[in-house]
Design an enzyme around this catalytic site. Structure first.
Site, PDB file in Angstrom:
ATOM      1  CB  THR A  28      43.007  65.273  43.012  1.00  0.00           C
ATOM      2  OG1 THR A  28      44.242  64.706  42.547  1.00  0.00           O
ATOM      3  CG2 THR A  28      41.869  64.316  42.675  1.00  0.00           C
ATOM      4  CG  ASP A  83      45.094  69.832  45.737  1.00  0.00           C
ATOM      5  OD1 ASP A  83      44.034  69.676  45.101  1.00  0.00           O
ATOM      6  OD2 ASP A  83      45.641  68.913  46.374  1.00  0.00           O
ATOM      7  CD  GLU A 105      44.268  65.917  47.076  1.00  0.00           C
ATOM      8  OE1 GLU A 105      43.566  66.258  46.134  1.00  0.00           O
ATOM      9  OE2 GLU A 105      43.817  65.745  48.223  1.00  0.00           O
TER      10      GLU A 105
HETATM   11  C1  5RP Z   1      40.604  65.548  46.510  1.00  0.00           C
HETATM   12  C2  5RP Z   1      40.521  66.836  47.216  1.00  0.00           C
HETATM   13  C3  5RP Z   1      39.863  67.957  46.500  1.00  0.00           C
HETATM   14  O1  5RP Z   1      40.791  68.981  46.337  1.00  0.00           O
HETATM   15  C4  5RP Z   1      38.692  68.424  47.297  1.00  0.00           C
HETATM   16  O2  5RP Z   1      37.825  67.326  47.483  1.00  0.00           O
HETATM   17  C5  5RP Z   1      37.938  69.561  46.598  1.00  0.00           C
HETATM   18  O3  5RP Z   1      37.365  69.092  45.425  1.00  0.00           O
HETATM   19  P1  5RP Z   1      36.466  70.010  44.501  1.00  0.00           P
HETATM   20  O4  5RP Z   1      37.372  71.032  43.907  1.00  0.00           O
HETATM   21  O5  5RP Z   1      35.895  69.060  43.490  1.00  0.00           O
HETATM   22  O6  5RP Z   1      35.397  70.611  45.374  1.00  0.00           O
HETATM   23  O7  5RP Z   1      40.969  67.008  48.321  1.00  0.00           O
HETATM   24  O8  5RP Z   1      41.126  64.538  47.329  1.00  0.00           O
END
Ligand code: 5RP
Length: 232
Positions: A28, A83, A105
């Site tokens: 996410t 992720d 996650e």
């Molecule tokens: C979501 C997460 C995301 O992987 C993390 O916040 C990084 O997000 P982004 O790729 O938008 O910087 O842990 O719960």
């Protein structure tokens, strides 16, 4: 290079680890979304994969782009999870949960043979804690849980503001819980803090991912670098 291009480059490099027939966990956040877009192009080209999304948001994007989905009930063991992360240290201990999906996650990563983190270079740190640590908590007993988190952290010499994400209009996770964001500044012993937080009844899960990521694919403006854990 602009931040979005770096995210795309990291996501593109991670695609090399996705093989035909794999069952994959799909992360996410904005970097994971770039991965979904690139994965969907491969799927259109004939790649057969099935994914377990780590959030409703990711599930919606996968459906829109034609990436086939399953659940951990039907496929309890996955080959790989890809992720993003909010922070990555040299051991590939992570802070995650900036997007509020940390519980799913972590469940998905733990059910996977390997977890690959994709990020831009700004996420790599010497010591975790510059980014607030998200802590998913049960709504019941919020005040008591927050105090218990503060005391547990203080016993480990870790101090900082602990705020309810969303304030007056609290952010609600896909699991129906709230998130406390703890600005600790520096987390010298992630394992000790993890154990202390898990011992608090109102804490559902926290955003420290320890020993889960086996590889990080990090995009810098001069190229993509791969990291494996220094110690874990
Ligand atoms: C979501 C997460 C995301 O992987 C993390 O916040 C990084 O997000 P982004 O790729 O938008 O910087 O842990 O719960």
């Amino acid at each position: 290079m602009d931040p979005r291009t770096l995210k795309i480059e990291a996501a593109r490099a991670a695609l090399a680890y996705v093989a035909d027939g794999m069952k994959i966990g799909i992360g996410t956040g904005s970097t994971a979304e770039e991965f979904v877009r690139l994965l969907a192009e491969k799927v259109k080209g004939g790649l057969r994969v099935v994914g377990v999304p780590t959030s409703e948001r990711t599930a919606a994007l996968c459906r829109e782009l034609g990436v086939k989905l399953t659940t951990l009930d039907d496929e309890p063991s996955l080959d790989l999870t890809v992720d993003g992360a909010d922070e990555v240290d040299a051991d590939l201990t992570l802070i995650k949960g900036g997007g509020g999906a940390l519980l799913r996650e972590k469940i998905v990563a733990a059910a996977s043979g390997a977890m690959i983190v994709i990020a831009d270079g700004s996420k790599v740190v010497d010591t975790l804690g510059r980014f607030s640590l998200p802590i998913e908590v049960n709504r019941f007993g919020l005040g008591a849980t927050r105090l218990a988190v503060q005391r547990a952290a203080e016993k480990l010499g870790v101090r900082g503001q602990i705020i309810l994400r969303g304030g007056e209009n609290p952010f609600v996770t896909d699991g129906g819980h709230f998130i406390l964001d703890a600005s600790f500044g520096r987390i010298p012993d992630a394992r000790a803090l993890s154990a202390a937080l898990h011992a608090i009844p109102g804490v559902v899960e926290h955003g420290l991912f320890i020993g889960l990521a086996k590889r990080a694919v990090i995009a810098f403006s001069d190229g993509v670098r791969q990291m494996t854990p220094a110690r874990n």
